[in-house]
Design an enzyme around this catalytic site. Sequence first.
Site, PDB file in Angstrom:
ATOM      1  N   HIS A  51       0.842  -1.394   0.032  1.00 44.35           N
ATOM      2  CA  HIS A  51       0.104   0.060  -0.040  1.00 44.35           C
ATOM      3  C   HIS A  51       0.907   1.306   0.159  1.00 44.35           C
ATOM      4  CE1 HIS A  51       0.961   0.556   4.194  1.00 44.35           C
ATOM      5  NE2 HIS A  51       0.788  -0.505   4.299  1.00 44.35           N
TER       6      HIS A  51
ATOM      7  N   ALA B 176      13.217 -20.411  -1.831  1.00 41.51           N
ATOM      8  CA  ALA B 176      13.140 -19.704  -3.295  1.00 41.51           C
ATOM      9  C   ALA B 176      11.810 -19.667  -3.811  1.00 41.51           C
ATOM     10  CB  ALA B 176      13.995 -20.640  -4.090  1.00 41.51           C
TER      11      ALA B 176
ATOM     12  N   LYS C  34       4.404 -19.994   4.249  1.00 35.00           N
ATOM     13  CA  LYS C  34       4.044 -20.569   5.527  1.00 35.00           C
ATOM     14  C   LYS C  34       5.264 -21.095   6.343  1.00 35.00           C
ATOM     15  CE  LYS C  34      -0.439 -21.454   3.882  1.00 35.00           C
ATOM     16  NZ  LYS C  34      -1.291 -22.357   3.059  1.00 35.00           N
TER      17      LYS C  34
ATOM     18  N   ARG D 132       8.757 -25.469   9.001  1.00 31.33           N
ATOM     19  CA  ARG D 132       9.678 -26.219  10.311  1.00 31.33           C
ATOM     20  C   ARG D 132      10.322 -25.090  11.279  1.00 31.33           C
ATOM     21  NH1 ARG D 132      14.859 -29.637  10.504  1.00 31.33           N
ATOM     22  NH2 ARG D 132      15.582 -28.078   9.116  1.00 31.33           N
TER      23      ARG D 132
END
Length: 183
Positions: free
Chosen positions: A123, A157, A177, A180
């Site tokens: 933004h 990557a 996400k 681990r």
Amino acid sequence: MIKSKEDLRAYLKADQQAYGHPNHLFIKWITRSDEYYIRAFMVALRHYEYWLNKKRNILEQIPYLFWWWNYRRLKLKSELFIYPNVVGPGFYPIHAGFRRFGKYVKLGKNCSVLPMVVIGKNHPGPCYFEIGDNCLVNTGATIIGPVVIGNNVTVGAGAVVTKDIPDNAIVAGVPAKVIRIKN
């Protein structure tokens, strides 16, 4: 931030340790290797940061102008567009290739960022990015934020980071996400 000659020596030593020993640096200079331009840019950046942060008298304008010119010249040759006072000691750009770190980015100590990494805002307006110590950001990663990335983080990557990342994490995917948590 480099404010004294001791700080400058410490930053240059940390950068040199990130690269290892200067094996065959003369040969890399003659052959105009990519690694030579990256190392020369980092030295010019550190000296430019020192002279930029130092209060200068009129006689000290000459070294400042020399390092400013050298920083600008090597910035184009190495394709590293890094603002002064943004990267911490031990920064290691492994390969030549486009990277841009504006004044809104703060990288910690001993970070490595591979080419084609995009750090940008989602933004208009002020935005701040912070990447912690000992991080590795792999090729093609996109960091959109404002985002805070913790210490000892590996970004995979092609990952698209849109949220804050905790310490000792490995992240990948679109959107990124936590895969681990490192031990």
